[in-house]
Design a protein around this motif. Structure first.
Motif, PDB file in Angstrom:
ATOM      1  N   SER A  21       0.830  -1.208   0.000  1.00 61.06           N
ATOM      2  CA  SER A  21       0.000   0.000   0.000  1.00 61.06           C
ATOM      3  C   SER A  21       0.860   1.251   0.000  1.00 61.06           C
ATOM      4  O   SER A  21       0.647   2.182  -0.789  1.00 61.06           O
ATOM      5  CB  SER A  21      -0.904   0.022   1.238  1.00 61.06           C
ATOM      6  OG  SER A  21      -1.889  -0.960   1.154  1.00 61.06           O
ATOM      7  N   CYS A  22       1.814   1.304   0.891  1.00 59.76           N
ATOM      8  CA  CYS A  22       2.616   2.519   1.043  1.00 59.76           C
ATOM      9  C   CYS A  22       3.429   2.812  -0.208  1.00 59.76           C
ATOM     10  O   CYS A  22       3.577   3.977  -0.588  1.00 59.76           O
ATOM     11  CB  CYS A  22       3.532   2.396   2.256  1.00 59.76           C
ATOM     12  SG  CYS A  22       2.619   2.480   3.812  1.00 59.76           S
ATOM     13  N   ASN A  24       2.634   2.400  -3.121  1.00 54.81           N
ATOM     14  CA  ASN A  24       1.773   3.035  -4.129  1.00 54.81           C
ATOM     15  C   ASN A  24       1.646   4.536  -3.948  1.00 54.81           C
ATOM     16  O   ASN A  24       1.297   5.238  -4.889  1.00 54.81           O
ATOM     17  CB  ASN A  24       0.352   2.439  -4.058  1.00 54.81           C
ATOM     18  CG  ASN A  24       0.307   1.030  -4.607  1.00 54.81           C
ATOM     19  OD1 ASN A  24       1.171   0.661  -5.389  1.00 54.81           O
ATOM     20  ND2 ASN A  24      -0.680   0.261  -4.179  1.00 54.81           N
ATOM     21  N   TYR A  25       1.891   5.012  -2.719  1.00 55.01           N
ATOM     22  CA  TYR A  25       1.553   6.407  -2.429  1.00 55.01           C
ATOM     23  C   TYR A  25       2.732   7.264  -1.962  1.00 55.01           C
ATOM     24  O   TYR A  25       2.615   8.494  -1.913  1.00 55.01           O
ATOM     25  CB  TYR A  25       0.444   6.452  -1.376  1.00 55.01           C
ATOM     26  CG  TYR A  25      -0.853   5.857  -1.857  1.00 55.01           C
ATOM     27  CD1 TYR A  25      -1.634   6.530  -2.794  1.00 55.01           C
ATOM     28  CD2 TYR A  25      -1.299   4.623  -1.407  1.00 55.01           C
ATOM     29  CE1 TYR A  25      -2.826   5.992  -3.252  1.00 55.01           C
ATOM     30  CE2 TYR A  25      -2.491   4.077  -1.851  1.00 55.01           C
ATOM     31  CZ  TYR A  25      -3.243   4.762  -2.779  1.00 55.01           C
ATOM     32  OH  TYR A  25      -4.407   4.224  -3.236  1.00 55.01           O
ATOM     33  N   THR A 185      -5.717  -2.705   4.931  1.00 52.73           N
ATOM     34  CA  THR A 185      -5.179  -1.695   4.009  1.00 52.73           C
ATOM     35  C   THR A 185      -5.428  -2.027   2.538  1.00 52.73           C
ATOM     36  O   THR A 185      -5.644  -1.147   1.712  1.00 52.73           O
ATOM     37  CB  THR A 185      -3.679  -1.458   4.284  1.00 52.73           C
ATOM     38  OG1 THR A 185      -3.221  -0.379   3.474  1.00 52.73           O
ATOM     39  CG2 THR A 185      -2.838  -2.685   4.014  1.00 52.73           C
ATOM     40  N   ASP A 201      -7.971   4.609   4.397  1.00 50.77           N
ATOM     41  CA  ASP A 201      -7.027   3.644   4.971  1.00 50.77           C
ATOM     42  C   ASP A 201      -6.010   4.421   5.792  1.00 50.77           C
ATOM     43  O   ASP A 201      -5.351   5.330   5.282  1.00 50.77           O
ATOM     44  CB  ASP A 201      -6.333   2.879   3.843  1.00 50.77           C
ATOM     45  CG  ASP A 201      -5.076   2.179   4.322  1.00 50.77           C
ATOM     46  OD1 ASP A 201      -5.112   1.565   5.403  1.00 50.77           O
ATOM     47  OD2 ASP A 201      -4.047   2.288   3.614  1.00 50.77           O
ATOM     48  N   THR A 204      -1.864   4.413   4.673  1.00 49.99           N
ATOM     49  CA  THR A 204      -1.412   5.355   3.661  1.00 49.99           C
ATOM     50  C   THR A 204      -1.706   6.803   4.082  1.00 49.99           C
ATOM     51  O   THR A 204      -0.929   7.714   3.801  1.00 49.99           O
ATOM     52  CB  THR A 204      -2.067   5.037   2.302  1.00 49.99           C
ATOM     53  OG1 THR A 204      -3.483   4.870   2.503  1.00 49.99           O
ATOM     54  CG2 THR A 204      -1.495   3.742   1.734  1.00 49.99           C
ATOM     55  N   SER A 205      -2.809   6.993   4.781  1.00 51.48           N
ATOM     56  CA  SER A 205      -3.110   8.342   5.284  1.00 51.48           C
ATOM     57  C   SER A 205      -2.019   8.799   6.243  1.00 51.48           C
ATOM     58  O   SER A 205      -1.578   9.954   6.203  1.00 51.48           O
ATOM     59  CB  SER A 205      -4.464   8.345   6.022  1.00 51.48           C
ATOM     60  OG  SER A 205      -5.505   8.026   5.141  1.00 51.48           O
ATOM     61  N   LEU A 207       1.059   7.811   6.326  1.00 50.16           N
ATOM     62  CA  LEU A 207       2.276   8.084   5.561  1.00 50.16           C
ATOM     63  C   LEU A 207       2.236   9.485   4.956  1.00 50.16           C
ATOM     64  O   LEU A 207       3.205  10.260   5.061  1.00 50.16           O
ATOM     65  CB  LEU A 207       2.422   7.031   4.450  1.00 50.16           C
ATOM     66  CG  LEU A 207       3.546   7.276   3.453  1.00 50.16           C
ATOM     67  CD1 LEU A 207       4.916   7.272   4.143  1.00 50.16           C
ATOM     68  CD2 LEU A 207       3.510   6.233   2.337  1.00 50.16           C
ATOM     69  N   LYS A 208       1.107   9.830   4.332  1.00 53.52           N
ATOM     70  CA  LYS A 208       1.031  11.164   3.701  1.00 53.52           C
ATOM     71  C   LYS A 208       1.078  12.277   4.751  1.00 53.52           C
ATOM     72  O   LYS A 208       1.629  13.358   4.500  1.00 53.52           O
ATOM     73  CB  LYS A 208      -0.249  11.304   2.858  1.00 53.52           C
ATOM     74  CG  LYS A 208      -0.366  10.337   1.686  1.00 53.52           C
ATOM     75  CD  LYS A 208       0.868  10.178   0.862  1.00 53.52           C
ATOM     76  CE  LYS A 208       1.129  11.316  -0.111  1.00 53.52           C
ATOM     77  NZ  LYS A 208       2.333  11.052  -0.950  1.00 53.52           N
TER      78      LYS A 208
ATOM     79  N   LEU F 216      -3.693  10.500  -2.439  1.00 49.49           N
ATOM     80  CA  LEU F 216      -4.356   9.291  -1.966  1.00 49.49           C
ATOM     81  C   LEU F 216      -5.586   8.932  -2.804  1.00 49.49           C
ATOM     82  O   LEU F 216      -6.235   7.909  -2.565  1.00 49.49           O
ATOM     83  CB  LEU F 216      -4.806   9.479  -0.503  1.00 49.49           C
ATOM     84  CG  LEU F 216      -3.688   9.516   0.551  1.00 49.49           C
ATOM     85  CD1 LEU F 216      -4.200  10.098   1.861  1.00 49.49           C
ATOM     86  CD2 LEU F 216      -3.121   8.115   0.779  1.00 49.49           C
TER      87      LEU F 216
END
Lengths: 232, 232, 232, 232, 232, 232
Positions: A21-22, A24-25, A185, A201, A204-205, A207-208, F216
């Protein structure tokens, strides 16, 4: 930016999903480490699991501080050990529970959370109360009644999740859904398509949000609550 | 009734003070054990200290369960590890933070708390919010700005406490004061006399509440949140 | 310790049930008086009943103060006349509504209350809001729709209660149940066995709390809100 | 419209002041009765005074119901006996505490209350919490530290009130002030002129609200909480 | 008293209904103007409709100030533009949302609101939260799922409303119902008869509140929040 | 990513400052537009200014939607017109008030806000209450008592701000400070250095949040509250 996403439980397959997941973003400038402590519990289901995991996660963070990690995501929806981690780390630390609630608040007037087990609901509700979201945007925390380890590669699990999500969205008039477990996730995009509303999720949220804080030059205040631990 | 009062930090002199206090108030039928884990930190000042102590306290509780302990008091005002302990133990578990807030609510329309360091205030306020007392009877949590280990046999500490207490009582219109640290247990009676209002000590309050629950045949619900940890 | 448990209504059979319950749990050192005013109403169902009963209960307390009663339990779940009684009495006074909410908060993350009539729900909810429990541990107040006087020696009443309790426990995810009327005191143990979760009876909980306060040397603060009434 | 304004204490000079205020504002179509019970206390300072007064006030309302009174104002800022009165009366009943908070909410984003004694503050705050105003528009409840009976014809009292009001307005950023005692009814207009902000008097506010409800054909719901008392 | 009731949308038939309702209840001394802006939207369904309408309503109020209007009712249940109008006008301004919630709070311990569309629910809930009613007397805001313009002369609409109201009253234990749209003003009396509980219409409630404020000599505080706009 | 930062007032010099700030933090992949409506008011000081500005801002957003703008920041701390903008725009819309509160919540247990004028405090507090932050992390909203237009290139303004900030940090035990006006964007870094705690600027925080949402793949839920306006 060297950012570590920590799955606080010891199940590597979940950690791998989070990494997928991570990846990807993450920004191109982010040096991403997705990992888990080698000691602790296989899944966090309740407060004693959380305490055990947090203890070992803190050891991992102490070590990672020496290795130049600049920001952390704690990838357990209970935000287990979050305050302790903020004391230990110099850079920002974000729990995926708080991350997803912050992000969901920006997307609709009402959101609901679906987590794995009923025993985690009171933990998440207490967090949501302290953060301020419960009774604000957050309409409720619901349990799928599926253990964390059954989420993994589980088509039946997804089917159950979709049914539960449809019911929650209807009853709560939720305009946005939050995945209440780091192990969910992988489901975000598909669930959003199936429900027709944004699905958040936390991994990923988180992470950003860490990337954003680092970009803004912001980190945990070291003044009072999250000052480094006092040597005795 | 075999009841264990656990000082979660490793400072034996504080444990001895707690034992002195508890011996003054325990029922004749209570088999009292006042102890501390041998591992952890000397004092709990913030979340990472709390996490460390709680981890070792849980090990102590696991062992004590096998030795027939029927009820526990967690003698740190942060109620550190309380939820985890409730999962592990069969009998009732009470934190001194919650104990003193419950007792104080029965004595006056408004009470205030004085703890040691400012860094503990947000932890205690979050607990008070989740328990429901903040903004109800609880008027505020204030810091003495004195480290836990300086409380011990410290006349100067008491003088500072009295001055702070007088100011807090005036500003908050508090009718009752709560000692916001297990290490303050010795001060209760004297401070009450000096202030002219009830002063609540969580250690002895917690003891009487555990005795009461056991007498009533009541213990932690094992149904959802505090069910025994799930084997994986 | 001379402790008086007052059933504020005038129905002696309910007073006798309370006496039976309390005798099971009182300390050997407690000199227990369980009684009711001779004037007032047969059952408290709403605010005007409560006001009438409280008026006569206060007269009883004034007299009892002269007879050396050291602590009181007000055995109506509405905690009717509680603040007034705290002003009049020198020793501690506890209402069974507050008593059971405090005790239930120590047993599970979520509890629910079942009272007799719907008309009492708003009264209890207002109390629970002022005490801080509503929206904290307290998940809701529900009505059995059975008048107080029908509770007495009533097998059909118990059957209705059990069915209601099972439904409330399921819908509210309650881990603990509170008996929302003094007249339900006999049902506690049986209902707990039938439901498999702790059931809190305010009458006996109130008694143990008064005993605890007296043992701790604590009583109502006479500083502001509960100061003795001003002579005019 | 036959409307009764009840001063629940027995001090006729205060009742007369209320009558003067009300006569200034009553509609021509209003048949106004301003009165007090002949039994009870001279002033309501705390919960036991309030209970005593409310008991006798209810008797007065019962009698007045037979005499065709269509609506009532309870002219004690504690709104003592309000719920009971709503059960007894067929027509609307309004307490001056609630009346003034409702009216003040319509005049500014923030209002504060000044009452007589500190011992009444917790009572008023609890009401304001249950009504919903505390922490909404209501910024706080402050005590003048002047007994109710000293308000009467008291230039020194007014001077003290003005000084307190100026301080409260500044500290609370209040845009509107509420007179927190029925005995202050004479001060409204002068205080508003001196402060330069609206000052709300509950006695006249309550009268206008009862007139409004009657004009609208609205009265207390007799469905649940305020249904007539149950005959036993 | 020159009072203007403004329907902020441009649909004259709704304005006429409001005029009919208001004429039934206005004082003989009230010079009543019921009108709507000529620009804006036909019905207010959501925030952008509300913003558009409020913009044009403010222009209307500016003009009306010059024509001696002394008080205003904003007849949209969202209370759209209320704060801005309070800044512009010298006299009192009341929104029908707040008006009906204040009035309903005086009639029963619990009330519920039924509005037109689900998209308006979050707007009304936010208002009710800021005013303090949500979680106090206000049990919930429900949507009829009927557009505003379909309310007009619509027997089918009334039938749907009655069914929804009966369900809401039962589920919420509501003792009083609030009509959550200015376009429902005609339904009040009939619905009250059909439900057997008070039904509050904000349009007429707002009118009586403005009349009351004017009679009491009270108006919006011009000190801070609602001071006249600053010239730049 | 085509992102528009809108200063809702018409003062170009403030818009330029915002552009300077944003250019420091925008991603290379962000196509940044910082602009203001040409109609409206020079500064937003209160609700009617806000309404006027929001009306013209919505027109700008409507036009920008046709030009492919994918996300918006509303750079007024009152978050004026936010809900309406969310209805109009397809992509995410973030107000700088909410943005900075979300970000500040991630940095410390307690933050405080300093805005320009006292008249804006109630507006911001209402927002903070609806978002959930007031009484959670947010300790209070304070006014510098300096008009918006005086912030511009104003060394004296900064000196005043620093003094106020030091006082607020001390009184509120704030660990993080929020700049409560878009016109303060230039002060962030310097103030953080001078105070020794993180200082959050909503303009740049909002930008990073919009970038994060777009990254995202998340946008405003179009299901209920923020659905596109209904054609009539």
């Amino acid at each position: 930016m060297k950012i570590m996403v920590i799955n606080p439980n010891t199940t590597a397959s979940i950690t791998r999903q989070m990494a997928t997941s991570c990846n990807n973003y993450a920004l191109p400038t982010t040096q991403l480490i997705v990992t888990n402590p080698t000691l602790g519990v296989k899944s966090i289901e309740g407060a004693s699991d959380g305490l055990n995991s947090a203890y070992h996660m803190i050891e991992l963070i102490k070590k990672s501080e020496l290795e130049g990690v600049q920001g952390y995501v704690i990838a357990c929806f209970d935000d287990t050990g979050l305050a302790a981690a903020r004391e230990i780390a110099k850079g920002p630390v974000i729990g995926i529970g708080e991350a997803s609630m912050h992000i969901a608040s920006l997307l609709g007037a009402k959101f609901s959370i679906i987590t794995t087990l009923q025993r985690s609901v009171a933990i998440i509700e207490s967090n949501a109360k302290v953060y301020g979201f419960l009774g604000a945007c957050c309409q409720g925390v619901h349990a799928l009644n599926l253990p964390v380890l059954d989420l993994d590669n589980n088509q039946k699990g997804y089917t159950k999740m979709l049914a539960k999500a449809q019911q929650v969205v209807k009853n709560d008039h939720a305009e946005c859904l939050v995945l209440g477990c780091g192990g969910m996730t992988e489901w975000g995009v598909k669930l959003s398509n199936d429900l027709g509303i944004p699905v958040v999720d936390g991994v990923t949220s988180g992470l950003k949000l860490v990337e954003s804080l680092l970009a803004l030059g912001l980190s945990t205040s070291k003044k009072i609550t999250y000052a480094f631990p006092i040597e005795k």
